[in-house]
Scaffold this motif. Structure first.
Motif, short mmCIF file in Angstrom:
data_model
loop_
_atom_site.label_atom_id
_atom_site.label_comp_id
_atom_site.label_asym_id
_atom_site.label_seq_id
_atom_site.Cartn_x
_atom_site.Cartn_y
_atom_site.Cartn_z
N LEU B 34 0.83 -1.20 0.00
CA LEU B 34 0.00 0.00 0.00
C LEU B 34 0.87 1.25 0.00
O LEU B 34 1.93 1.27 0.61
CB LEU B 34 -0.90 0.04 1.24
N TYR B 36 0.62 5.39 0.88
CA TYR B 36 -0.14 6.44 1.56
C TYR B 36 0.57 7.77 1.37
O TYR B 36 1.79 7.83 1.25
CB TYR B 36 -0.23 6.18 3.06
N PHE B 45 -4.98 7.15 2.03
CA PHE B 45 -4.73 6.01 1.17
C PHE B 45 -4.59 6.44 -0.29
O PHE B 45 -5.36 7.26 -0.78
CB PHE B 45 -5.88 5.02 1.33
N MET B 48 -3.49 0.33 -3.46
CA MET B 48 -3.16 -1.00 -2.96
C MET B 48 -2.78 -1.85 -4.17
O MET B 48 -3.48 -1.86 -5.18
CB MET B 48 -4.34 -1.64 -2.25
N LYS B 56 -1.45 0.75 -11.38
CA LYS B 56 -2.63 1.44 -10.84
C LYS B 56 -2.41 2.93 -11.04
O LYS B 56 -1.30 3.44 -10.85
CB LYS B 56 -2.80 1.14 -9.35
N LEU B 88 4.33 7.23 2.18
CA LEU B 88 4.61 6.03 2.97
C LEU B 88 4.28 4.78 2.17
O LEU B 88 3.23 4.71 1.52
CB LEU B 88 3.76 6.02 4.24
#
Lengths: 116, 113
Positions: B34, B36, B45, B48, B56, B88
């Motif tokens: 993931l 962030y 968010f 993922m 993505k 992150l």
């Protein structure tokens, strides 16, 4: 936008006081988490819960305790605050893992704690 | 022990530049990775990733995962000052009964005019 709330947002307190950081979510998520983050540092998992009456300690040892009496509520308590507890505390929640289903953690706004 | 390493730790770019942020990981029972974005408060968010090679995309941000080489990149094109934040990377490792997220220290991005 995720519906997860934390109060208070900022807290300044003296050494030795008992404090409770509140976290609640309205998404009906089974899983909830508490992370601790110092400035410029990574998030560390300190507690998690997979559902009501379930609590586990995370990777980072913490003197805090948690409870999960209701699905939506996951408070964190420090019985006797010390300056070393000064940090940001982030609460998160996610849906139950069902094999193959993607899972995302949603974070609350955080509580910044300063213990003098 | 699960481990996530992000690079660079910090970078400063000019508006309009393209940046690539890196995340490498070692994790037992990998479930997902993931990304962030963290500004002054809590992480929000972004993506993922669970499968290798599938990009993505969300606006100017995109991300891809390589499960063989154990890394992911986050690309930001045509950067804007509002992209300034800590990015992150976290890896979700499956343990008995549920997941466990391990976070990297983050990449601090500053976009200047």
């Amino acid at each position: 936008e995720a519906d997860i709330y934390q109060t208070p947002r900022y807290l300044v307190i003296g050494t030795g006081k008992k404090i409770t950081l509140e976290c609640s979510q309205t998404m009906g998520h089974d899983k909830m988490y508490w992370y601790q983050q110092d400035p410029g540092m990574e998030l560390h998992l300190i507690h998690y819960s997979y559902g009501v009456n379930s609590t586990e300690k995370g990777d980072l040892s913490s003197e805090s305790t948690v409870s999960r009496i209701r699905t939506e509520h996951f408070p964190l308590t420090l019985e006797s605050a010390r300056p070393s507890h000064t940090s940001q505390y982030l609460c998160a929640s996610s849906e139950r893992f069902i094999g193959g289903r993607e899972e995302t953690q949603y974070f609350g706004p955080g509580t910044r704690l300063l213990v003098l | 022990e699960d481990k996530v390493v992000q690079s660079p730790l910090s970078l400063v770019v000019h508006e309009g530049d393209t940046v690539t942020l890196n995340c490498s990981y070692e994790v037992t029972n990998f479930r997902s990775l993931l990304w962030y974005k963290q500004e002054k408060k809590a992480p929000t968010f972004l993506f993922m990733l669970t499968s290798s090679g599938i990009e993505k995309k969300s606006g100017r941000l995109s991300s891809i995962l390589d499960k063989k080489e154990l890394f992911s990149i986050l690309n930001i094109t045509a950067t804007q000052t509002g992209d300034s934040a800590i990015y992150l990377c976290a890896v979700n490792g499956l343990t008995g009964g549920g997941n466990k997220l391990t976070f990297g220290t983050g990449t601090q991005l500053k976009v200047e005019l």
